[in-house]
Structures are given as structure tokens and as C-alpha cells.
Motif scaffolding. Sequence first.
Motif, PDB file in Angstrom:
ATOM      1  N   GLU A 116       0.383   5.725   1.514  1.00 17.12           N
ATOM      2  CA  GLU A 116       0.603   6.707   2.665  1.00 17.12           C
ATOM      3  C   GLU A 116       0.791   6.426   3.936  1.00 17.12           C
ATOM      4  O   GLU A 116       1.988   6.784   4.508  1.00 17.12           O
ATOM      5  CB  GLU A 116      -0.636   7.756   2.626  1.00 17.12           C
ATOM      6  CG  GLU A 116      -0.880   8.581   1.363  1.00 17.12           C
ATOM      7  CD  GLU A 116      -2.009   9.393   1.463  1.00 17.12           C
ATOM      8  OE1 GLU A 116      -2.094  10.502   0.816  1.00 17.12           O
ATOM      9  OE2 GLU A 116      -2.811   9.142   2.118  1.00 17.12           O
ATOM     10  N   ILE A 117       0.143   5.338   4.335  1.00 19.19           N
ATOM     11  CA  ILE A 117       0.525   4.873   5.572  1.00 19.19           C
ATOM     12  C   ILE A 117       1.950   4.096   5.831  1.00 19.19           C
ATOM     13  O   ILE A 117       2.590   4.615   6.686  1.00 19.19           O
ATOM     14  CB  ILE A 117      -0.699   3.678   6.014  1.00 19.19           C
ATOM     15  CG1 ILE A 117      -1.991   4.224   6.210  1.00 19.19           C
ATOM     16  CG2 ILE A 117       0.105   2.668   7.364  1.00 19.19           C
ATOM     17  CD1 ILE A 117      -2.829   3.233   6.486  1.00 19.19           C
ATOM     18  N   ASN A 118       2.444   3.660   4.663  1.00 16.26           N
ATOM     19  CA  ASN A 118       3.827   2.879   4.799  1.00 16.26           C
ATOM     20  C   ASN A 118       4.703   4.062   4.816  1.00 16.26           C
ATOM     21  O   ASN A 118       5.722   4.158   5.441  1.00 16.26           O
ATOM     22  CB  ASN A 118       4.041   2.117   3.531  1.00 16.26           C
ATOM     23  CG  ASN A 118       3.462   0.879   3.821  1.00 16.26           C
ATOM     24  OD1 ASN A 118       2.967   0.194   4.828  1.00 16.26           O
ATOM     25  ND2 ASN A 118       3.204  -0.170   2.378  1.00 16.26           N
ATOM     26  N   LYS A 119       4.582   5.255   4.195  1.00 12.15           N
ATOM     27  CA  LYS A 119       5.245   6.324   3.848  1.00 12.15           C
ATOM     28  C   LYS A 119       5.412   6.992   5.185  1.00 12.15           C
ATOM     29  O   LYS A 119       6.378   7.307   5.809  1.00 12.15           O
ATOM     30  CB  LYS A 119       4.885   7.407   2.921  1.00 12.15           C
ATOM     31  CG  LYS A 119       5.766   8.530   2.630  1.00 12.15           C
ATOM     32  CD  LYS A 119       7.099   8.278   2.036  1.00 12.15           C
ATOM     33  CE  LYS A 119       8.022   9.506   1.997  1.00 12.15           C
ATOM     34  NZ  LYS A 119       9.554   8.857   1.432  1.00 12.15           N
ATOM     35  N   ALA A 120       4.541   7.276   5.898  1.00 13.53           N
ATOM     36  CA  ALA A 120       4.414   7.714   7.369  1.00 13.53           C
ATOM     37  C   ALA A 120       5.031   6.899   8.407  1.00 13.53           C
ATOM     38  O   ALA A 120       5.916   7.447   9.015  1.00 13.53           O
ATOM     39  CB  ALA A 120       2.912   7.779   7.898  1.00 13.53           C
ATOM     40  N   GLU A 121       4.866   5.662   8.206  1.00 15.80           N
ATOM     41  CA  GLU A 121       5.703   4.742   9.021  1.00 15.80           C
ATOM     42  C   GLU A 121       7.190   4.837   8.764  1.00 15.80           C
ATOM     43  O   GLU A 121       7.946   4.803   9.944  1.00 15.80           O
ATOM     44  CB  GLU A 121       5.192   3.244   9.041  1.00 15.80           C
ATOM     45  CG  GLU A 121       3.828   3.297   9.679  1.00 15.80           C
ATOM     46  CD  GLU A 121       3.193   1.883   9.742  1.00 15.80           C
ATOM     47  OE1 GLU A 121       2.281   1.649  10.515  1.00 15.80           O
ATOM     48  OE2 GLU A 121       3.425   1.243   8.630  1.00 15.80           O
ATOM     49  N   GLU A 122       7.616   4.829   7.685  1.00 15.91           N
ATOM     50  CA  GLU A 122       8.921   4.994   7.201  1.00 15.91           C
ATOM     51  C   GLU A 122       9.314   6.159   7.891  1.00 15.91           C
ATOM     52  O   GLU A 122      10.658   6.336   7.984  1.00 15.91           O
ATOM     53  CB  GLU A 122       9.045   4.850   5.774  1.00 15.91           C
ATOM     54  CG  GLU A 122       8.943   3.368   5.302  1.00 15.91           C
ATOM     55  CD  GLU A 122       8.865   3.508   3.533  1.00 15.91           C
ATOM     56  OE1 GLU A 122       8.811   4.853   3.020  1.00 15.91           O
ATOM     57  OE2 GLU A 122       8.358   2.490   3.201  1.00 15.91           O
ATOM     58  N   MET A 123       8.448   7.291   7.902  1.00 16.43           N
ATOM     59  CA  MET A 123       9.130   8.708   8.443  1.00 16.43           C
ATOM     60  C   MET A 123       9.185   8.596   9.965  1.00 16.43           C
ATOM     61  O   MET A 123       9.253   9.717  10.523  1.00 16.43           O
ATOM     62  CB  MET A 123       8.274   9.794   7.821  1.00 16.43           C
ATOM     63  CG  MET A 123       8.848  10.034   6.445  1.00 16.43           C
ATOM     64  SD  MET A 123       8.067  11.647   5.725  1.00 16.43           S
ATOM     65  CE  MET A 123       6.084  11.092   5.836  1.00 16.43           C
ATOM     66  N   GLY A 124       8.650   7.607  10.715  1.00 14.14           N
ATOM     67  CA  GLY A 124       8.668   7.479  12.145  1.00 14.14           C
ATOM     68  C   GLY A 124       7.499   7.614  12.681  1.00 14.14           C
ATOM     69  O   GLY A 124       7.356   7.964  14.007  1.00 14.14           O
ATOM     70  N   CYS A 125       6.151   7.728  11.813  1.00 14.82           N
ATOM     71  CA  CYS A 125       4.943   7.847  12.701  1.00 14.82           C
ATOM     72  C   CYS A 125       4.495   6.537  13.583  1.00 14.82           C
ATOM     73  O   CYS A 125       4.418   5.521  13.201  1.00 14.82           O
ATOM     74  CB  CYS A 125       3.773   8.122  11.583  1.00 14.82           C
ATOM     75  SG  CYS A 125       2.261   8.410  11.940  1.00 14.82           S
ATOM     76  N   GLU A 126       4.335   6.921  14.757  1.00 12.37           N
ATOM     77  CA  GLU A 126       3.653   5.812  15.773  1.00 12.37           C
ATOM     78  C   GLU A 126       2.349   5.523  15.540  1.00 12.37           C
ATOM     79  O   GLU A 126       1.993   4.263  15.452  1.00 12.37           O
ATOM     80  CB  GLU A 126       3.819   6.340  17.188  1.00 12.37           C
ATOM     81  CG  GLU A 126       5.153   6.695  17.445  1.00 12.37           C
ATOM     82  CD  GLU A 126       6.295   5.427  17.719  1.00 12.37           C
ATOM     83  OE1 GLU A 126       5.688   4.326  17.955  1.00 12.37           O
ATOM     84  OE2 GLU A 126       7.474   5.765  17.721  1.00 12.37           O
ATOM     85  N   ILE A 127       1.398   6.351  15.376  1.00  7.73           N
ATOM     86  CA  ILE A 127      -0.168   5.973  15.194  1.00  7.73           C
ATOM     87  C   ILE A 127      -0.613   6.803  14.049  1.00  7.73           C
ATOM     88  O   ILE A 127      -0.653   8.121  13.810  1.00  7.73           O
ATOM     89  CB  ILE A 127      -1.051   6.440  16.227  1.00  7.73           C
ATOM     90  CG1 ILE A 127      -0.333   5.586  17.713  1.00  7.73           C
ATOM     91  CG2 ILE A 127      -2.048   6.297  16.051  1.00  7.73           C
ATOM     92  CD1 ILE A 127      -0.982   5.707  18.869  1.00  7.73           C
ATOM     93  N   VAL A 128      -1.185   6.099  13.038  1.00 11.76           N
ATOM     94  CA  VAL A 128      -1.652   6.973  11.895  1.00 11.76           C
ATOM     95  C   VAL A 128      -3.112   7.354  11.986  1.00 11.76           C
ATOM     96  O   VAL A 128      -3.844   6.577  12.325  1.00 11.76           O
ATOM     97  CB  VAL A 128      -1.496   5.870  10.557  1.00 11.76           C
ATOM     98  CG1 VAL A 128      -2.069   6.436   9.287  1.00 11.76           C
ATOM     99  CG2 VAL A 128      -0.255   5.602  10.212  1.00 11.76           C
TER     100      VAL A 128
END
Length: 222
Positions: free
Chosen positions: A125-137
Motif C-alpha cells: 500500500e505504501i508503494n502504491k501511494a508513493e507511485e500515485m504521488g503521496c508525499e507523506i504516508v
Amino acid sequence: MAQYSRIEVANVMKETGMVPLFYHPDVELGKKVLQACYDGGARLMEFTARGDFAFEVFSELNKYAIQNLPGMIMGVGSITDAAAASYYMSIGANFIVTPSLREDIAIVCNRRKVLWSPGCGSLTEINKAEEMGCEIVKLFPGDLYGPGFVKGIKGPQPWTSIMPTGGVSTDEANLKGWFDAGVTCVGMGSKLISKEILANKDYAGLEALVKNTLATIKELRS
């Protein structure tokens, strides 16, 4: 419209190390809580939109912050769909926090360059969020994962910025565990803005607690 870009918000999260979380249906009480947190040094507030007509309360608190609290960044949490995210951004939310990873929310926030922090509970989930441009999980619920989980993620992925929410307290030992593990900042709700403080309207006590907690975080990171 948001007054702060996602990069500006992320930088303040990193600089201060703490995001207070708060919800109450009483606007006037909310203003006093907001003022106490601001006077204590907090420059972010996540309004957890959990009650009926919460948008009306947030709107008033955001207007108050804009008019009276320069540099105070107001965001909204507990957002579960893109429509709600879009609405809160239209009334000035500077960041959006969600309990789970939602691509539809990512899309509408990215379109407006507004920071969004999704609740994640796995490396996938963290990787997916970062791939979608998330700065801070957002690590949620934080108490179920603990600092060990953060340390495990930061080993192979030192670039990942994590904000645990849930299970974070003002206690120095608790904060030390999280920051030693490598969190970027912490989200703190009832352990900071407690039912007792609200019941007793102890705004001076809240101001002091915010100030002391921020000082502890600064010391732990020095």
C-alpha cells in the motif's frame, strides 16, 4: 481553495513533527482549541470530519485561522471519497487525510496540488501511494504496527516519509520510539486534545502541553 501547496504543507509537517487532530461540533470551542494549539506552536491542524454538518464547522474554523492565525495550515481527516475531498478543498482545506488508500481521492487532490495522506498498513500500500504521488504516508492504526514496522520500512526505503496516527502520545518514551524509528511526523488526537481538557475548557493547559510536546520532539530529533 487551498492556500498552501502540497510541498509547503509537507515541509511544515517535517519541520514541526506533529499534526494535532481534533473534532467537536461546537464552533466556538473549536476556535479556542485552535488558538491554544497555535499559541503553543502548532502550525497544522487536522479537523477530523466525523460528525453531521462537520463541513460547516470546518469552514468557520478555517476562516478564523485565515483571519487570526497567520501560518496556521488547516486540513481535513476521515475523508473516504473523492466527492468529500473535493468539497473540503473548495472551502479551503490545505491537506486531506484518509483512513485508507483511495485512488479517487489521490486523483482529485493531485489535480489541485493538495497534499493527501492515505492510511496504509502494508509495504504494498505504501508503494502504491508513493507511485500515485503521496508525499507523506499515514500509518494507521499506528498502535497496531508500532515503531518496529516503521523501522522495517525505512531500511529498504529510506525515502519513505511516514506519519503514524493512533497510539501516539505526548509521553517522551512513546515519542522517542517513533522518531528513533524514523517517522517524519506524528498525528496526535485524544492523547493531546483530551476529553478532560475539553470538558474543563483548560485551554491554557492545552497550550502548555502542545508547547512541551513540540519541544520534546525537537530535542529528540536534534
